[in-house]
Design a protein around this motif. Structure first.
Motif, mmCIF file in Angstrom:
data_model
loop_
_atom_site.group_PDB
_atom_site.id
_atom_site.type_symbol
_atom_site.label_atom_id
_atom_site.label_comp_id
_atom_site.label_asym_id
_atom_site.label_seq_id
_atom_site.Cartn_x
_atom_site.Cartn_y
_atom_site.Cartn_z
ATOM 1 N N ILE A 75 91.765 29.870 -28.225
ATOM 2 C CA ILE A 75 91.413 28.579 -27.638
ATOM 3 C C ILE A 75 91.567 28.626 -26.121
ATOM 4 O O ILE A 75 90.727 28.091 -25.391
ATOM 5 N N VAL A 76 92.611 29.299 -25.647
ATOM 6 C CA VAL A 76 92.820 29.415 -24.207
ATOM 7 C C VAL A 76 91.667 30.198 -23.580
ATOM 8 O O VAL A 76 91.155 29.818 -22.519
ATOM 9 N N GLU A 77 91.243 31.259 -24.238
ATOM 10 C CA GLU A 77 90.119 32.052 -23.730
ATOM 11 C C GLU A 77 88.839 31.218 -23.719
ATOM 12 O O GLU A 77 88.045 31.295 -22.777
ATOM 13 N N MET A 78 88.635 30.403 -24.752
ATOM 14 C CA MET A 78 87.448 29.538 -24.787
ATOM 15 C C MET A 78 87.489 28.526 -23.644
ATOM 16 O O MET A 78 86.457 28.254 -23.018
ATOM 17 N N LEU A 79 88.663 27.971 -23.367
ATOM 18 C CA LEU A 79 88.788 27.014 -22.266
ATOM 19 C C LEU A 79 88.529 27.683 -20.918
ATOM 20 O O LEU A 79 87.852 27.111 -20.060
ATOM 21 N N LYS A 80 89.037 28.907 -20.745
ATOM 22 C CA LYS A 80 88.786 29.639 -19.500
ATOM 23 C C LYS A 80 87.300 29.897 -19.315
ATOM 24 O O LYS A 80 86.742 29.665 -18.249
ATOM 25 N N ARG A 81 86.671 30.370 -20.379
ATOM 26 C CA ARG A 81 85.236 30.676 -20.292
ATOM 27 C C ARG A 81 84.408 29.407 -20.106
ATOM 28 O O ARG A 81 83.404 29.420 -19.394
ATOM 29 N N SER A 82 84.815 28.321 -20.739
ATOM 30 C CA SER A 82 84.104 27.051 -20.561
ATOM 31 C C SER A 82 84.209 26.575 -19.121
ATOM 32 O O SER A 82 83.221 26.106 -18.540
ATOM 33 N N THR A 83 85.377 26.702 -18.542
ATOM 34 C CA THR A 83 85.581 26.296 -17.149
ATOM 35 C C THR A 83 84.725 27.137 -16.219
ATOM 36 O O THR A 83 84.095 26.611 -15.290
ATOM 37 N N MET A 84 84.681 28.434 -16.471
ATOM 38 C CA MET A 84 83.822 29.298 -15.657
ATOM 39 C C MET A 84 82.355 28.919 -15.848
ATOM 40 O O MET A 84 81.574 28.917 -14.888
ATOM 41 N N GLY A 85 81.978 28.576 -17.077
ATOM 42 C CA GLY A 85 80.606 28.159 -17.342
ATOM 43 C C GLY A 85 80.238 26.886 -16.613
ATOM 44 O O GLY A 85 79.135 26.764 -16.070
ATOM 45 N N ILE A 86 81.162 25.938 -16.581
ATOM 46 C CA ILE A 86 80.928 24.690 -15.841
ATOM 47 C C ILE A 86 80.743 25.004 -14.358
ATOM 48 O O ILE A 86 79.858 24.451 -13.699
#
Length: 136
Positions: A2-13
């Motif tokens: 979940i932490v990795e998904m949040l990091k990648r989502s933030t980078m995507g934003i």
């Protein structure tokens, strides 16, 4: 995970925002006008795509499935998500001809992108094998 998904989502934003900024810069220097509603809609779509691309790349990180299977799943999901978002936002008209053209361009770009990464990693593999053979 979940932490990795949040990091990648933030980078995507962040990437979606950068793309929006680039487009807004082009609009400004060409003296094109857009309403706040249009900018909001397109920026939201860019950010959603950024989140999607950030999270979907996790599919390649898991071991187990064959690369071809992962690539096919990624292709189908990416095609569907892009088609839906592009249609809703109005990036192309909803006609059979437009969808066919979009599909052909998407397939071509996907093959070029996938092929480029494949060749890059093949080159890395060859370099690593040469290094290992040399240091045996």
């Amino acid at each position: 995970m979940i932490v990795e998904m949040l990091k990648r989502s933030t980078m995507g934003i962040a990437f979606g925002a950068i793309i929006t900024f680039i487009v807004l810069t082009i609009l400004k220097f060409n003296a094109w006008e857009a309403t706040v509603s249009e900018i909001w809609m397109h920026m939201g779509a860019n950010m959603l795509l950024g989140i999607y691309f950030g999270v979907i790349s996790l599919i390649f990180g898991e071991s187990g499935n064959h690369l071809l299977k992962k690539s096919i799943i990624h292709f189908v999901l990416t095609y569907g998500v892009l088609l839906i978002i592009a249609a809703v936002v109005g990036w192309f008209p909803l006609s059979g001809r437009s969808i066919l053209l979009y599909s052909l361009i998407f397939i071509l770009l996907y093959i070029l992108y996938w092929g480029g990464w494949y060749l890059y990693f093949k080159k890395q593999e060859e370099t690593l094998n040469k290094y290992l053979q040399k240091n045996k």
